[in-house]
Design a protein around this motif. Structure first.
Motif, mmCIF file in Angstrom:
data_model
loop_
_atom_site.group_PDB
_atom_site.id
_atom_site.type_symbol
_atom_site.label_atom_id
_atom_site.label_comp_id
_atom_site.label_asym_id
_atom_site.label_seq_id
_atom_site.Cartn_x
_atom_site.Cartn_y
_atom_site.Cartn_z
ATOM 1 N N GLU A 240 -20.619 31.505 -11.996
ATOM 2 C CA GLU A 240 -19.525 32.183 -11.303
ATOM 3 C C GLU A 240 -20.029 32.944 -10.080
ATOM 4 O OE1 GLU A 240 -17.747 34.263 -14.553
ATOM 5 O OE2 GLU A 240 -17.061 32.381 -15.466
ATOM 6 N N ASP A 241 -21.271 33.452 -10.140
ATOM 7 C CA ASP A 241 -21.876 34.040 -8.938
ATOM 8 C C ASP A 241 -22.011 32.979 -7.842
ATOM 9 O OD1 ASP A 241 -22.141 36.514 -10.159
ATOM 10 O OD2 ASP A 241 -24.255 36.228 -10.684
ATOM 11 N N VAL A 242 -22.428 31.764 -8.220
ATOM 12 C CA VAL A 242 -22.539 30.677 -7.246
ATOM 13 C C VAL A 242 -21.147 30.294 -6.725
ATOM 14 C CG1 VAL A 242 -23.333 28.310 -6.843
ATOM 15 C CG2 VAL A 242 -24.666 29.831 -8.322
ATOM 16 N N HIS A 243 -20.156 30.352 -7.607
ATOM 17 C CA HIS A 243 -18.788 30.044 -7.184
ATOM 18 C C HIS A 243 -18.301 31.061 -6.150
ATOM 19 C CE1 HIS A 243 -15.284 27.617 -7.544
ATOM 20 N NE2 HIS A 243 -14.511 28.563 -8.043
ATOM 21 N N GLN A 244 -18.722 32.314 -6.277
ATOM 22 C CA GLN A 244 -18.419 33.309 -5.253
ATOM 23 C C GLN A 244 -19.081 32.940 -3.930
ATOM 24 O OE1 GLN A 244 -19.072 37.194 -7.881
ATOM 25 N NE2 GLN A 244 -18.181 37.698 -5.913
ATOM 26 N N LEU A 245 -20.302 32.400 -4.006
ATOM 27 C CA LEU A 245 -20.982 31.942 -2.794
ATOM 28 C C LEU A 245 -20.187 30.819 -2.136
ATOM 29 C CD1 LEU A 245 -23.538 32.093 -0.975
ATOM 30 C CD2 LEU A 245 -24.515 30.302 -2.445
ATOM 31 N N GLU A 246 -19.698 29.883 -2.943
ATOM 32 C CA GLU A 246 -18.867 28.815 -2.399
ATOM 33 C C GLU A 246 -17.633 29.389 -1.709
ATOM 34 O OE1 GLU A 246 -15.993 25.139 -3.785
ATOM 35 O OE2 GLU A 246 -17.566 25.783 -5.178
ATOM 36 N N ALA B 284 -30.148 42.135 -7.783
ATOM 37 C CA ALA B 284 -30.246 43.162 -8.818
ATOM 38 C C ALA B 284 -30.521 42.543 -10.186
ATOM 39 C CB ALA B 284 -28.947 43.969 -8.862
ATOM 40 N N GLY B 285 -30.937 43.383 -11.116
ATOM 41 C CA GLY B 285 -31.124 42.956 -12.498
ATOM 42 C C GLY B 285 -32.567 42.993 -12.945
ATOM 43 N N GLU B 286 -32.752 43.108 -14.264
ATOM 44 C CA GLU B 286 -34.096 43.036 -14.831
ATOM 45 C C GLU B 286 -34.715 41.687 -14.502
ATOM 46 O OE1 GLU B 286 -36.206 42.918 -19.232
ATOM 47 O OE2 GLU B 286 -34.332 44.051 -18.995
ATOM 48 N N ARG B 287 -35.989 41.705 -14.142
ATOM 49 C CA ARG B 287 -36.644 40.502 -13.645
ATOM 50 C C ARG B 287 -36.627 39.366 -14.671
ATOM 51 N NH1 ARG B 287 -35.840 40.385 -8.852
ATOM 52 N NH2 ARG B 287 -34.135 41.564 -9.781
ATOM 53 N N ALA B 288 -36.166 38.190 -14.192
ATOM 54 C CA ALA B 288 -36.153 36.942 -14.976
ATOM 55 C C ALA B 288 -35.323 37.040 -16.247
ATOM 56 C CB ALA B 288 -37.578 36.496 -15.306
ATOM 57 N N LEU B 289 -34.370 37.971 -16.258
ATOM 58 C CA LEU B 289 -33.487 38.092 -17.413
ATOM 59 C C LEU B 289 -32.098 37.563 -17.068
ATOM 60 C CD1 LEU B 289 -32.969 39.095 -20.305
ATOM 61 C CD2 LEU B 289 -32.279 41.294 -19.313
ATOM 62 N N VAL B 290 -31.679 36.532 -17.803
ATOM 63 C CA VAL B 290 -30.332 35.969 -17.675
ATOM 64 C C VAL B 290 -29.777 35.863 -19.083
ATOM 65 C CG1 VAL B 290 -28.940 34.007 -16.952
ATOM 66 C CG2 VAL B 290 -30.966 34.642 -15.612
ATOM 67 N N ASP B 291 -28.608 36.449 -19.321
ATOM 68 C CA ASP B 291 -28.064 36.382 -20.675
ATOM 69 C C ASP B 291 -26.851 35.475 -20.794
ATOM 70 O OD1 ASP B 291 -26.136 37.943 -19.463
ATOM 71 O OD2 ASP B 291 -26.672 39.778 -20.546
ATOM 72 N N ASP B 292 -26.349 34.951 -19.663
ATOM 73 C CA ASP B 292 -25.174 34.080 -19.729
ATOM 74 C C ASP B 292 -25.090 33.259 -18.443
ATOM 75 O OD1 ASP B 292 -22.727 32.841 -19.932
ATOM 76 O OD2 ASP B 292 -21.591 34.658 -20.387
ATOM 77 N N PHE B 293 -25.373 31.978 -18.545
ATOM 78 C CA PHE B 293 -25.369 31.135 -17.346
ATOM 79 C C PHE B 293 -23.965 30.802 -16.866
ATOM 80 C CE2 PHE B 293 -29.812 30.540 -18.423
ATOM 81 C CZ PHE B 293 -30.383 30.594 -17.155
ATOM 82 N N GLU B 294 -22.964 30.931 -17.717
ATOM 83 C CA GLU B 294 -21.598 30.754 -17.244
ATOM 84 C C GLU B 294 -21.289 31.788 -16.159
ATOM 85 O OE1 GLU B 294 -18.907 28.283 -18.885
ATOM 86 O OE2 GLU B 294 -20.965 27.567 -18.602
ATOM 87 N N GLN B 295 -21.809 33.003 -16.321
ATOM 88 C CA GLN B 295 -21.588 34.041 -15.317
ATOM 89 C C GLN B 295 -22.437 33.815 -14.073
ATOM 90 O OE1 GLN B 295 -22.272 37.515 -17.902
ATOM 91 N NE2 GLN B 295 -20.100 37.987 -17.687
ATOM 92 N N VAL B 296 -23.632 33.250 -14.236
ATOM 93 C CA VAL B 296 -24.448 32.895 -13.077
ATOM 94 C C VAL B 296 -23.738 31.833 -12.241
ATOM 95 C CG1 VAL B 296 -26.648 31.909 -12.327
ATOM 96 C CG2 VAL B 296 -26.602 33.524 -14.234
#
Length: 270
Positions: free
Chosen positions: A82-88, A68-80
């Motif tokens: 954390e998404d990877v941490h959920q994957l872990e 989900a999300g607007e294409r190629a839009l990231v406003d905070d990599f700390e939260q990205v």
């Protein structure tokens, strides 16, 4: 080999990814893709890892691929991160006894570097390929402009293998538009955060193409000098362009990654 989709709620909506598994399960590998692309472009990497005994997990970041999300839009990599941490956490819940390695490319290498600073003590090792760390002149040039030009990434800079650029240009899940200022600002902020957080003392490997025009090696070398700790290793490849996992010498690169992984995997229980 078995391949299946995975989904969960990330920081800004539904995150979609994949898992790859074979007959063996010796360790978990998390694959972290770069800007504008998606985890499906790493199928050949996942297959090589599965053949080596890995169970592989990857997601499309927010605003990328099938997530989900607007294409190629990231406003905070700390939260990205954390998404990877959920994957872990998902991978650990499915294979609680296995060690975990993380492999990040380009923007994913930047995410991997920061991830190592935050959670590296829980990983067997981290591998960064062509990472955006240190200084990135293209980022500074674009942010200095009043208006970001509509200039997508040139597929020719990715690899000496012309088929790679052709597949990238034809891929409907790849973002082929311009950079967005909010994403550039988030990239800049993440680089500053990595620089301020300093050394990673856990096992970490930096690999880079010496002919990388998209993320030139000199800028990343500056970041590596701040990041590399007691268990750091590095290697570069003459004439290789940005996507060293898709380069004409990709098998050599994958051999180097697997050698590093096996050096740092814990010994199996008797």
């Amino acid at each position: 080999m078995d391949q299946s989709d995975l989904e969960y709620d990330g920081h800004a909506g539904r995150i979609v990814g994949r898992r790859w598994a074979g007959d063996r399960a010796d360790y978990i590998a998390l694959l972290v893709h770069g800007y504008g692309e998606h985890c499906g472009r790493y199928d050949h990497v996942a297959r090589r890892l599965v053949a080596d005994g890995a169970v592989v997990y990857a997601i499309d970041h927010v605003g990328h691929g099938r997530s989900a999300g607007e294409r190629a839009l990231v406003d905070d990599f700390e939260q990205v991160e954390e998404d990877v941490h959920q994957l872990e956490a998902l991978a650990r819940s499915e294979h609680p006894s296995l060690p975990i390695v993380l492999i990040g490319h380009s923007m994913g290498g930047m995410i991997g570097a920061r991830y190592a600073q935050r959670w590296g003590d829980g990983l067997a090792c981290v591998v960064l390929t062509g990472p955006v760390i240190g200084t990135w002149e293209a980022l500074d040039r674009l942010l200095a402009l009043d208006e970001i030009p509509d200039a997508p990434i040139d597929p020719a800079v990715l690899s000496r293998d012309t088929a790679v650029g052709e597949a990238y240009a034809a891929d409907p899940l790849v973002w082929h538009g311009p950079f967005k200022r909010q994403t550039l600002e988030a990239l800049r902020d993440c680089l500053r955060t990595i620089r301020a957080a300093g050394v990673v003392d856990d096992p970490i490997l930096w690999l880079h193409g010496e002919a990388d025009e998209l993320v030139p090696i000199a800028g990343s070398r500056r970041g590596w000098s701040d990041l590399a700790g007691r268990h750091a290793s590095a290697k570069s490849y003459p004439d290789a362009r940005h996507e060293i996992l898709n380069e004409t010498n990709r098998e050599v690169v994958l051999d180097d990654i697997l050698d590093f992984i096996h050096t740092h995997l814990p010994a199996p229980p008797p």
